[in-house]
Design an enzyme around this catalytic site. Structure first.
Site, PDB file in Angstrom:
ATOM      1  N   GLU A  94       0.834  -1.297  -0.031  1.00 47.87           N
ATOM      2  CA  GLU A  94       0.195   0.089   0.000  1.00 47.87           C
ATOM      3  C   GLU A  94       0.915   1.152  -0.056  1.00 47.87           C
ATOM      4  OE1 GLU A  94      -3.018  -0.127   3.238  1.00 47.87           O
ATOM      5  OE2 GLU A  94      -3.993  -1.732   2.181  1.00 47.87           O
ATOM      6  N   GLU A 102      -5.361  -8.652   1.180  1.00 46.72           N
ATOM      7  CA  GLU A 102      -5.901  -8.579   2.566  1.00 46.72           C
ATOM      8  C   GLU A 102      -7.623  -8.385   2.251  1.00 46.72           C
ATOM      9  OE1 GLU A 102      -4.314  -5.065   4.856  1.00 46.72           O
ATOM     10  OE2 GLU A 102      -2.314  -5.707   4.179  1.00 46.72           O
TER      11      GLU A 102
HETATM   12  C1  BG6 Z   1      -4.237  -2.102   5.493  1.00 42.45           C
HETATM   13  C2  BG6 Z   1      -2.606  -2.484   5.793  1.00 42.45           C
HETATM   14  O1  BG6 Z   1      -4.379  -0.756   5.158  1.00 42.45           O
HETATM   15  O2  BG6 Z   1      -5.235  -2.325   6.276  1.00 42.45           O
HETATM   16  C3  BG6 Z   1      -2.712  -3.219   7.307  1.00 42.45           C
HETATM   17  O3  BG6 Z   1      -2.068  -3.035   4.934  1.00 42.45           O
HETATM   18  C4  BG6 Z   1      -3.630  -2.465   8.019  1.00 42.45           C
HETATM   19  O4  BG6 Z   1      -1.246  -3.022   7.736  1.00 42.45           O
HETATM   20  C5  BG6 Z   1      -4.896  -2.926   7.648  1.00 42.45           C
HETATM   21  O5  BG6 Z   1      -3.703  -2.873   9.394  1.00 42.45           O
HETATM   22  C6  BG6 Z   1      -6.141  -2.618   8.420  1.00 42.45           C
HETATM   23  O6  BG6 Z   1      -6.240  -0.985   8.816  1.00 42.45           O
HETATM   24  P1  BG6 Z   1      -6.256  -0.757  10.155  1.00 42.45           P
HETATM   25  O7  BG6 Z   1      -6.037   0.900   9.864  1.00 42.45           O
HETATM   26  O8  BG6 Z   1      -7.692  -0.613  10.361  1.00 42.45           O
HETATM   27  O9  BG6 Z   1      -5.134  -1.314  11.019  1.00 42.45           O
END
Ligand code: BG6
Length: 468
Positions: free
Chosen positions: A159, A368
């Protein structure tokens, strides 16, 4: 049902968010270590202590039916100083992690950079300094040399958008700046470093495939008036195209550069030799992290306003995205939102996959996907909301595959509970619960872990199907 037999069913983590051991075995300080310590914020000093629990975590993942594990390599654990000195203990740790994966028939899916920059580089300007690209290339070369043969799937960056926008524009991540010129320079350098690593990967003929991981935010419009379509194009350039067009096509969108110039951004830092690197670097696949889409309307009034809710329920409804002169993002009154203002919208994944397929024609992995919740982890966590969320998103993937998208794998975020940037450990995403107050950090599977095993074992056949 068209998922291929080699579909990767895995889950994902990132070094800073789970490893802990922040200063152990000659690891150098990272920018996140420094930033959270100096500001007295909740940090990942211990986090899930993956550094000491990796064996158990990978075993559990495998026993949970998963055949792939996405994790990142901590740059400051591997490269000790500005001279590029290699830390053998850092390499040894990742050899052990990778070997454990292979022992359990789990495919290691490696991210080179998931936001933990060595502080010695941050001190020199971090991503604003062109030299960080050279340092990254050295780090990448060390990792390719060390782990190739064992690792088949590499990604250069996780990202670029969030690390750069949050770090230099919105200011909620380190280094906490608010500067559009810096944002543009940082974005350029990170994509240049990406291109340099891909070109090195080709030159050295490293075995395996290389890609990038993008925070994919498919853009929808409130209607199809010409001004809305124009706003959507601005939003798509802002959210997606500066990463995906560069990685997949070697192109920086021309109209984005024009729009930046119109805003007074000085682009004279762009060099022809860099653009040549960018033009020839093409990824083998796209890693797409999907949490939500963006619903866009034309810009109406007001200054650029970018507010991200990192406080959860205490600040529910406060997030805002207005790019002056470009677009505004609005909430859909018919959608459900999490306590952190993330819209739950599985159809966006279906739409986004088909659009990316058409535009880039590359294999894709959902690297993810998951939902962050407050959870009581004192007993068995019956996370039916997560099961429903994952069901609907995997369903969206299967629908997209049925309609022509080439999707090769799915990674749940996250393998176990871990530290969420600025939101702390109470924003939980894991398939496995960790009580962070327990000194042993005992791992306990949630209901979603058992459910996901059935999904993986059946290669998606047990997903409750819905059409749009
Ligand atoms: C993504 C990232 O943006 O989302 C992760 O690659 C991150 O590192 C995940 O933890 C969830 O976002 P957040 O801000 O809720 O932790």
């Amino acid at each position: 049902m068209a998922l291929n037999d080699h579909f990767l069913w895995g889950s994902a983590t990132a070094s800073y968010q789970c490893e802990g051991a922040w200063d152990l075995d000659e690891k150098a300080e990272s920018n996140w270590d420094r930033y959270l310590h100096v500001n007295g914020l909740e940090n990942g000093d211990v986090a899930s202590d993956f550094y000491h629990h990796y064996e158990e975590d990978i075993r559990m993942l495998s026993e949970g039916g998963q055949n792939a594990f996405r994790f990142s390599l901590s740059w400051p654990r591997i490269i000790s100083d500005i001279d590029g000195t290699i830390n053998p203990k850092g390499l040894d740790f990742y050899h052990r992690v990778i070997d454990t994966c292979l022992r359990y028939n789990v495919e290691p899916f490696v991210t080179l950079y998931h936001w933990d920059l060595p502080q010695y580089l941050e001190d020199e300007g971090g991503w604003l300094n062109r030299k960080t690209c050279d340092a990254y290339l050295h780090f990448a070369e060390v990792c390719f040399k060390e782990f190739s043969g064992k690792v088949k799937y590499w990604t250069t960056f996780n990202e670029p958008r969030w690390t750069i926008f949050n770090g230099y524009l919105i200011g909620n991540y380190c280094p906490g700046h608010h500067n559009a010129q810096e944002t543009t320079v940082g974005a350029y350098h990170i994509m240049l470093a990406h291109a340099m690593a891909v070109n090195l990967f080709r030159k050295k003929q490293i075995e395996g495939k290389i890609g990038i991981v993008h925070s994919y935010t498919p853009v929808d419009g409130v209607d199809d008036r010409p001004e809305t379509l124009k706003a959507m194009r601005y939003a798509d350039n802002y959210c997606n195209n500066w990463v995906l067009d560069v990685a997949a096509k070697g192109e920086i969108p021309e109209d984005l550069l024009d729009a930046l110039s119109e805003k007074g951004i000085d682009l004279s830092f762009m060099k022809e030799e860099d653009l040549q690197q960018i033009r020839k670097a093409r990824v083998d696949f796209l890693g797409l992290n999907y949490y939500s889409r963006a619903l866009i309307k034309p810009y109406t009034e007001g200054e650029t306003t970018l507010i991200i809710n990192n406080k959860g329920k205490a600040a529910k409804g406060t997030s805002k995205t207005i790019l002056k002169g470009w677009f505004e993002q609005i909430k859909d009154p018919n959608s459900e939102y999490t306590e952190w203002d993330t819209e739950i919208y599985p159809k966006g994944l279906y739409d986004g996959l088909l659009r990316a397929q058409e535009r880039y024609g590359l294999p894709m992995f959902i690297t993810e996907n998951g939902v962050g919740m407050y959870e009581d982890v004192s007993g068995y966590v019956e996370d039916d909301y997560r099961i429903s969320f994952m069901n609907d998103h995997i369903n969206a993937i299967i629908n997209a595959v049925d309609d022509g998208a080439d999707v090769r794998g799915y990674f749940a975020w996250s393998t176990f509970d871990l530290y969420s940037w600025k939101n702390g450990c109470e924003k939980r995403y894991g398939l496995v619960a960790i009580d962070f107050n327990d000194p042993e950090l005992e791992r306990r599977p949630k209901k979603s872990y058992q459910w996901y095993k059935k999904v993986a074992d059946s290669n998606g056949a047990c997903i409750v199907r819905k059409s749009y």
